[in-house]
Design a protein around this motif. Structure first.
Motif, short mmCIF file in Angstrom:
data_model
loop_
_atom_site.label_atom_id
_atom_site.label_comp_id
_atom_site.label_asym_id
_atom_site.label_seq_id
_atom_site.Cartn_x
_atom_site.Cartn_y
_atom_site.Cartn_z
N VAL A 2 1.24 -1.34 -0.24
CA VAL A 2 -0.07 0.05 0.02
C VAL A 2 0.74 1.39 -0.16
O VAL A 2 2.21 1.16 0.43
CB VAL A 2 -1.19 0.41 1.00
N VAL A 3 0.43 2.25 -1.06
CA VAL A 3 1.17 3.34 -0.97
C VAL A 3 0.00 4.11 -0.14
O VAL A 3 1.00 5.07 0.41
CB VAL A 3 1.78 3.89 -2.66
N CYS A 4 -0.84 4.93 -0.11
CA CYS A 4 -1.31 5.07 0.31
C CYS A 4 -3.04 5.09 1.32
O CYS A 4 -3.75 4.30 0.78
CB CYS A 4 -1.92 6.50 -1.24
N VAL A 5 -2.20 5.27 2.60
CA VAL A 5 -3.22 4.73 3.09
C VAL A 5 -4.36 5.34 3.54
O VAL A 5 -5.73 4.66 3.26
CB VAL A 5 -2.61 4.65 4.87
N CYS A 6 -4.19 6.82 3.16
CA CYS A 6 -5.40 7.35 2.73
C CYS A 6 -6.39 7.18 2.05
O CYS A 6 -7.64 7.01 2.39
CB CYS A 6 -4.61 8.82 2.69
N ASN A 7 -5.84 6.72 1.01
CA ASN A 7 -6.59 6.13 -0.37
C ASN A 7 -6.90 4.21 -0.86
O ASN A 7 -7.61 4.51 -1.77
CB ASN A 7 -6.46 7.09 -1.77
N ALA A 8 -6.01 4.14 0.04
CA ALA A 8 -5.65 2.58 -0.19
C ALA A 8 -5.19 2.27 -1.64
O ALA A 8 -6.54 1.37 -2.25
CB ALA A 8 -7.23 1.74 0.06
N ILE A 9 -4.32 3.41 -1.74
CA ILE A 9 -3.69 3.08 -3.53
C ILE A 9 -2.53 2.03 -3.47
O ILE A 9 -1.94 2.10 -2.39
CB ILE A 9 -3.29 4.46 -4.07
N ARG A 10 -2.80 1.37 -4.09
CA ARG A 10 -1.73 0.16 -4.13
C ARG A 10 -0.60 0.70 -5.43
O ARG A 10 -0.33 1.30 -6.44
CB ARG A 10 -1.91 -1.41 -4.62
N GLU A 11 1.30 -0.31 -5.04
CA GLU A 11 2.22 0.11 -5.48
C GLU A 11 1.32 0.15 -7.07
O GLU A 11 2.28 0.51 -8.17
CB GLU A 11 3.11 -0.85 -5.16
N SER A 12 0.98 -1.68 -7.27
CA SER A 12 0.38 -1.58 -8.47
C SER A 12 -0.27 -1.03 -9.77
O SER A 12 -0.02 -0.28 -10.38
CB SER A 12 -0.38 -3.59 -8.69
N GLN A 13 -1.55 -0.31 -8.57
CA GLN A 13 -2.06 0.80 -9.47
C GLN A 13 -1.51 2.51 -9.92
O GLN A 13 -1.28 2.63 -10.94
CB GLN A 13 -2.82 1.17 -7.61
#
Length: 56
Positions: A2-13
């Motif tokens: 997970v790159v961004c916890v606030c937005n639940a954005i994953r590295e793959s995204q």
């Protein structure tokens, strides 16, 4: 990862957004329908984008 916890954005995204032409973390987040909130993730997202662009 997970790159961004606030937005639940994953590295793959973030990698996919970079492969689709996004050059900045803000552009990547916009392409995913959100924006950076607290900003803690921007440096990590930028590094991922730079890595993807260098590999292209």
């Amino acid at each position: 990862m997970v790159v961004c916890v606030c937005n639940a954005i994953r590295e793959s995204q973030v990698r996919e957004a970079a492969r689709n032409g996004c050059r900045t973390a803000c552009q990547a987040y916009q392409s995913l329908g959100c924006r950076a909130k607290c900003g803690q993730c921007v440096l990590v997202a930028r590094a991922i984008i730079d890595t993807e662009r260098a590999a292209a």
